[in-house]
Write a protein that holds these residues in place. Structure first.
Motif, PDB file in Angstrom:
ATOM      1  N   PHE A  54       0.814  -1.206   0.000  1.00 40.55           N
ATOM      2  CA  PHE A  54       0.000   0.000   0.000  1.00 40.55           C
ATOM      3  C   PHE A  54       0.853   1.263   0.000  1.00 40.55           C
ATOM      4  CE2 PHE A  54       0.468  -1.609   4.308  1.00 40.55           C
ATOM      5  CZ  PHE A  54       0.894  -0.506   5.027  1.00 40.55           C
ATOM      6  N   ASP A  55       0.228   2.345  -0.448  1.00 40.28           N
ATOM      7  CA  ASP A  55       0.865   3.655  -0.500  1.00 40.28           C
ATOM      8  C   ASP A  55       0.771   4.336   0.869  1.00 40.28           C
ATOM      9  OD1 ASP A  55       1.367   3.438  -3.264  1.00 40.28           O
ATOM     10  OD2 ASP A  55      -0.689   4.047  -3.698  1.00 40.28           O
ATOM     11  N   THR A  56       1.733   5.196   1.120  1.00 43.01           N
ATOM     12  CA  THR A  56       1.765   5.950   2.370  1.00 43.01           C
ATOM     13  C   THR A  56       1.774   7.447   2.060  1.00 43.01           C
ATOM     14  OG1 THR A  56       4.170   6.099   2.465  1.00 43.01           O
ATOM     15  CG2 THR A  56       3.147   4.129   3.420  1.00 43.01           C
ATOM     16  N   PRO A  57       1.496   8.273   3.053  1.00 39.87           N
ATOM     17  CA  PRO A  57       1.732   9.710   2.884  1.00 39.87           C
ATOM     18  C   PRO A  57       3.216   9.985   2.670  1.00 39.87           C
ATOM     19  CG  PRO A  57       0.332   9.280   4.783  1.00 39.87           C
ATOM     20  CD  PRO A  57       0.877   7.954   4.347  1.00 39.87           C
ATOM     21  N   ILE A  58       3.512  11.186   2.197  1.00 40.15           N
ATOM     22  CA  ILE A  58       4.910  11.585   2.005  1.00 40.15           C
ATOM     23  C   ILE A  58       5.477  11.964   3.369  1.00 40.15           C
ATOM     24  CG2 ILE A  58       6.459  13.176   0.801  1.00 40.15           C
ATOM     25  CD1 ILE A  58       4.316  13.469  -1.343  1.00 40.15           C
ATOM     26  N   SER A  59       5.848  10.939   4.103  1.00 41.22           N
ATOM     27  CA  SER A  59       6.366  11.126   5.458  1.00 41.22           C
ATOM     28  C   SER A  59       7.298   9.969   5.772  1.00 41.22           C
ATOM     29  CB  SER A  59       5.225  11.179   6.483  1.00 41.22           C
ATOM     30  OG  SER A  59       5.751  11.173   7.804  1.00 41.22           O
ATOM     31  N   GLU A  60       8.590  10.182   5.557  1.00 42.79           N
ATOM     32  CA  GLU A  60       9.554   9.118   5.837  1.00 42.79           C
ATOM     33  C   GLU A  60       9.565   8.749   7.323  1.00 42.79           C
ATOM     34  OE1 GLU A  60      10.088  10.339   1.942  1.00 42.79           O
ATOM     35  OE2 GLU A  60      10.138  11.630   3.719  1.00 42.79           O
ATOM     36  N   THR A  61       9.379   9.745   8.182  1.00 48.82           N
ATOM     37  CA  THR A  61       9.293   9.452   9.605  1.00 48.82           C
ATOM     38  C   THR A  61       8.129   8.523   9.892  1.00 48.82           C
ATOM     39  OG1 THR A  61      10.229  11.612  10.142  1.00 48.82           O
ATOM     40  CG2 THR A  61       9.033  10.482  11.893  1.00 48.82           C
TER      41      THR A  61
END
Length: 338
Positions: A54-61
């Motif tokens: 699945f895709d995630t928000p643009i948040s590496e943390t």
């Protein structure tokens, strides 16, 4: 046995692992429907569903933090950082949480997780898409750091990383993604078609983490390299005609020091190559380890061939890379008679 690019081999490793173990999940920016910016995860969401790829928000943390929580819960997450350059916001999660979880919990919890990152230059990605930050991970106790040089090893090492009980940083050289090359790179990176691809089995197999391999046997000088630089070292040895023994480290931590020592004791000379900047690069650790263990066998000082101590130079990208010419000069220097 099918021939595969490194992208295809990495995808196959995740596919095999997801099929064998329902705890394996894959996530990151654009890895689901889109299949990843380099297409390493293409087709996995369609095959296994949006709850496992699945895709995630643009948040590496957030990506790495979620992976730590999933691993503590018992899953085996594979988190993709779209470019290694983007990992800095997540560095605290990697160092303070993933690397320390087993120790700070007295072994009650482990972080059985993989963080995949494309690394290195070769795509004209400038300073924010071309870095080689492996030394930042090798300094952290509790992490394992892996960098494959070919598709066969990439699949076997990634499966081994997924099955490992501790967190593994899995760095993927972008210049090797679409096929092997002979080290004589010119602009642009492609075409690759004139070079054979690696044979990569369909089935499950592993390449042991912590075991280097001798890619080219020789007696004049030992060359320590990993990732893209293995191919550059082979090209330099061929160009100069020097009988170099080339060791592909494959894993930086844990380091196969026994294979290194055996080779250096035989040759009496050592050249270390990496694409990252010189100062405090992993080559410095390698040079120190060789000097500590092989001092009385060394005929010359250990030499390093590296990137420059500058921010990544977009315009001079191909001069920045250690190429066959610079590596060849080091081989000549290392083997020259006094």
């Amino acid at each position: 046995m099918p021939s595969r690019t490194m992208i295809e081999a990495i995808r196959s490793a995740m596919d095999v692992s997801m099929e064998r173990d329902e705890r394996v999940v894959v996530f990151g920016e654009d890895v689901g429907f889109f299949g990843g910016v380099f297409r390493c995860t293409e087709g996995l969401q369609k095959k296994y569903g949006a709850s496992r790829c699945f895709d995630t928000p643009i948040s590496e943390t957030g990506i790495v933090g979620a992976a730590v929580g999933m691993a503590a819960y018992g899953l085996r997450p594979i988190a993709e950082i779209q470019f290694a350059d983007y990992m800095y916001p997540a560095y605290d999660q990697i160092v303070s949480e993933a690397a320390r979880l087993r120790f700070r919990s007295a072994n009650d919890f482990t972080a059985s997780m993989v963080v995949r990152m494309p690394c290195g230059g070769g795509i004209f990605g400038a300073q924010t898409h071309s870095q080689s930050p492996e030394a930042l991970f090798t300094h952290v106790a509790g992490l394992k750091t892996v960098i494959p040089s070919n598709p066969h090893d990439a699949k076997g090492l990634l499966i081994a990383a997924i099955e490992d009980e501790d967190p593994v940083i899995f760095l993927e050289p972008k210049r090797l993604y679409n096929g092997p090359f002979d080290g004589h790179y010119d602009r642009p990176v492609v075409p690759w078609s004139k070079h054979p691809l690696s044979d990569v089995p369909d089935e499950h197999y592993t390449v042991p983490i912590g075991k280097a391999v001798v890619r080219r046997e020789g007696s004049a000088v030992t060359v320590l390299a990993y990732g893209t630089m293995v191919h550059v070292a082979e090209a330099a040895a061929q160009d100069t005609g020097i009988d170099a023994e080339i060791i592909d480290l494959r894993t930086l931590v844990p380091l196969d020091i026994d294979t290194i020592v055996q080779s250096v004791e035989k040759t009496g000379r050592c050249v270390v190559i990496h694409e990252a900047t010189r100062t405090s690069g992993f080559g410095a650790e390698l040079a120190a380890q060789v000097q500590e263990r092989c001092f009385y066998h060394l005929e010359k000082p250990v030499l390093r061939v590296t990137g420059w101590d500058t921010p990544y130079p977009h315009i001079h990208e191909w001069d920045y890379f250690p190429g066959p010419k610079r590596v060849g000069e080091a081989l000549v220097e290392a083997t020259a008679k006094d």
